[in-house]
Design a protein around this motif. Structure first.
Motif, short mmCIF file in Angstrom:
data_model
loop_
_atom_site.label_atom_id
_atom_site.label_comp_id
_atom_site.label_asym_id
_atom_site.label_seq_id
_atom_site.Cartn_x
_atom_site.Cartn_y
_atom_site.Cartn_z
N ARG A 180 0.72 -1.25 0.15
CA ARG A 180 -0.07 0.09 -0.12
C ARG A 180 0.72 1.12 -0.10
O ARG A 180 0.65 2.20 -0.94
CB ARG A 180 -0.88 -0.03 1.12
N SER A 181 1.74 1.41 0.89
CA SER A 181 2.54 2.54 1.08
C SER A 181 3.50 2.59 -0.34
O SER A 181 3.65 3.99 -0.75
CB SER A 181 3.62 2.53 2.16
N VAL A 182 4.12 1.64 -0.69
CA VAL A 182 4.82 1.51 -2.10
C VAL A 182 3.91 2.08 -3.22
O VAL A 182 4.24 3.30 -4.10
CB VAL A 182 5.47 0.47 -2.43
N SER A 183 2.51 1.78 -3.33
CA SER A 183 1.74 2.03 -4.40
C SER A 183 1.50 3.50 -4.09
O SER A 183 1.38 4.37 -5.16
CB SER A 183 0.46 1.40 -4.03
N VAL A 184 1.17 4.15 -3.05
CA VAL A 184 0.90 5.79 -2.73
C VAL A 184 2.29 6.48 -3.11
O VAL A 184 1.95 7.61 -3.98
CB VAL A 184 0.54 6.07 -1.28
N PHE B 221 7.19 13.05 -11.63
CA PHE B 221 8.28 12.96 -12.58
C PHE B 221 7.69 12.49 -13.89
O PHE B 221 8.65 12.21 -14.85
CB PHE B 221 9.48 12.11 -12.11
N ASN B 222 6.49 12.30 -14.08
CA ASN B 222 5.85 12.11 -15.43
C ASN B 222 6.44 10.35 -15.60
O ASN B 222 6.47 10.17 -16.96
CB ASN B 222 6.27 12.85 -16.24
N TRP B 223 6.50 9.77 -14.73
CA TRP B 223 6.86 8.42 -14.83
C TRP B 223 5.66 7.26 -15.22
O TRP B 223 4.47 7.64 -14.53
CB TRP B 223 7.51 7.77 -13.60
N SER B 224 5.76 6.26 -15.64
CA SER B 224 4.81 5.28 -15.67
C SER B 224 4.90 4.54 -14.34
O SER B 224 5.75 4.65 -13.61
CB SER B 224 5.16 4.27 -16.79
N PRO B 225 3.75 3.72 -14.23
CA PRO B 225 3.73 2.83 -12.77
C PRO B 225 4.87 2.04 -12.93
O PRO B 225 5.44 1.85 -11.78
CB PRO B 225 2.38 2.20 -12.92
N SER B 226 5.43 1.25 -13.96
CA SER B 226 6.57 0.44 -13.98
C SER B 226 7.62 1.22 -13.51
O SER B 226 8.50 0.73 -12.74
CB SER B 226 6.54 -0.24 -15.31
N GLU B 227 7.98 2.19 -14.13
CA GLU B 227 9.09 3.33 -13.80
C GLU B 227 9.15 3.73 -12.28
O GLU B 227 10.41 3.45 -11.68
CB GLU B 227 9.19 4.21 -14.64
N ALA B 228 8.23 4.19 -11.93
CA ALA B 228 7.84 4.26 -10.27
C ALA B 228 8.21 3.10 -9.44
O ALA B 228 9.08 3.27 -8.48
CB ALA B 228 6.71 4.93 -10.17
N ILE B 229 7.70 1.98 -9.83
CA ILE B 229 7.88 0.88 -8.83
C ILE B 229 9.21 0.39 -8.88
O ILE B 229 9.81 0.41 -7.94
CB ILE B 229 6.76 -0.09 -9.24
N GLN B 230 9.87 0.26 -10.09
CA GLN B 230 11.31 -0.04 -10.18
C GLN B 230 12.02 0.92 -9.66
O GLN B 230 13.15 0.56 -8.78
CB GLN B 230 11.69 -0.04 -11.73
N TYR B 231 11.79 2.06 -9.67
CA TYR B 231 12.68 3.01 -8.84
C TYR B 231 12.62 3.01 -7.43
O TYR B 231 13.74 2.73 -6.74
CB TYR B 231 12.41 4.35 -9.05
N ILE B 232 11.38 2.71 -6.77
CA ILE B 232 11.12 2.54 -5.48
C ILE B 232 11.89 1.25 -5.04
O ILE B 232 12.63 1.01 -4.11
CB ILE B 232 9.65 2.41 -5.00
N LYS B 233 11.73 0.19 -5.78
CA LYS B 233 12.48 -1.25 -5.49
C LYS B 233 13.86 -1.23 -5.34
O LYS B 233 14.69 -1.57 -4.68
CB LYS B 233 12.10 -2.11 -6.39
#
Length: 185
Positions: A132-136, A145-157
């Protein structure tokens, strides 16, 4: 339960104590995995970190965004004199739980906190700091940053190894991108 001296400048070790609230369901679960700084001044953590006054104080957290359905222990002023601003969205960690409807609010709240005060430090947490927190935070990064969901999640990972939003939340991030951010892909 032992705590670290409030005056220490180092981050708490990985064996930080469980919830400061002895009645919290996290008091017998794994100790805090600590907080991960995703971008400067924006952190993701688990519940035990978010309820721990020493951790909040050491990281100088000024804002706490809770993403879980249950009440969160708020350390009293006697334990945490500088009380953070708080927002809680009540959402379960199920693929079909409604998260997308909250994302414009959470993104605006994080944005406002970080832009109004250059000293602000925002903590976003759920139970384990995995879905949940990662999704938020991913939604915030998408907007920022105008990122896609995949870009955002990969960056967080890359900043928090255990990050793993459930498949329903990933779909809702795509929905958020289309509906709230006007993205086509």
């Amino acid at each position: 339960m032992s705590y670290w001296p409030v005056g220490t400048t180092s981050a708490p070790p990985d064996n930080s104590p469980p919830s400061a609230n002895p009645f919290s369901p996290t008091s017998t679960s794994q100790p805090s995995r600590s907080a991960s700084e995703i971008i400067p001044r924006l952190y993701i953590s688990d519940l035990s970190f978010a309820e721990n006054p020493v951790c909040l104080s050491q990281y100088k957290i000024t804002h706490v965004l809770s993403t879980l359905p249950d009440k969160v222990f708020v350390p009293p002023p006697s334990l945490l004199p500088a009380q953070p601003a708080r927002l809680q969205i009540r959402v379960e960690d199920f693929p079909f739980a409604e998260l997308a409807a909250h994302l414009p609010t959470t993104t605006a709240w994080i944005t406002d906190a970080l832009t109004r005060d250059p000293q602000a430090r925002v903590l976003v947490h759920c139970i384990e700091g995995i879905s949940r927190s990662v999704s938020v935070v991913a939604a915030f990064l998408m907007a920022q940053f105008n990122w896609s969901p995949s870009e955002a999640i990969q960056y967080i990972k890359s900043k928090r190894r255990i990050a793993e939003p459930n498949f329903g939340f990933i779909q809702q991030l795509h929905e958020y991108g289309r509906v709230s951010l006007g993205r086509t892909s």
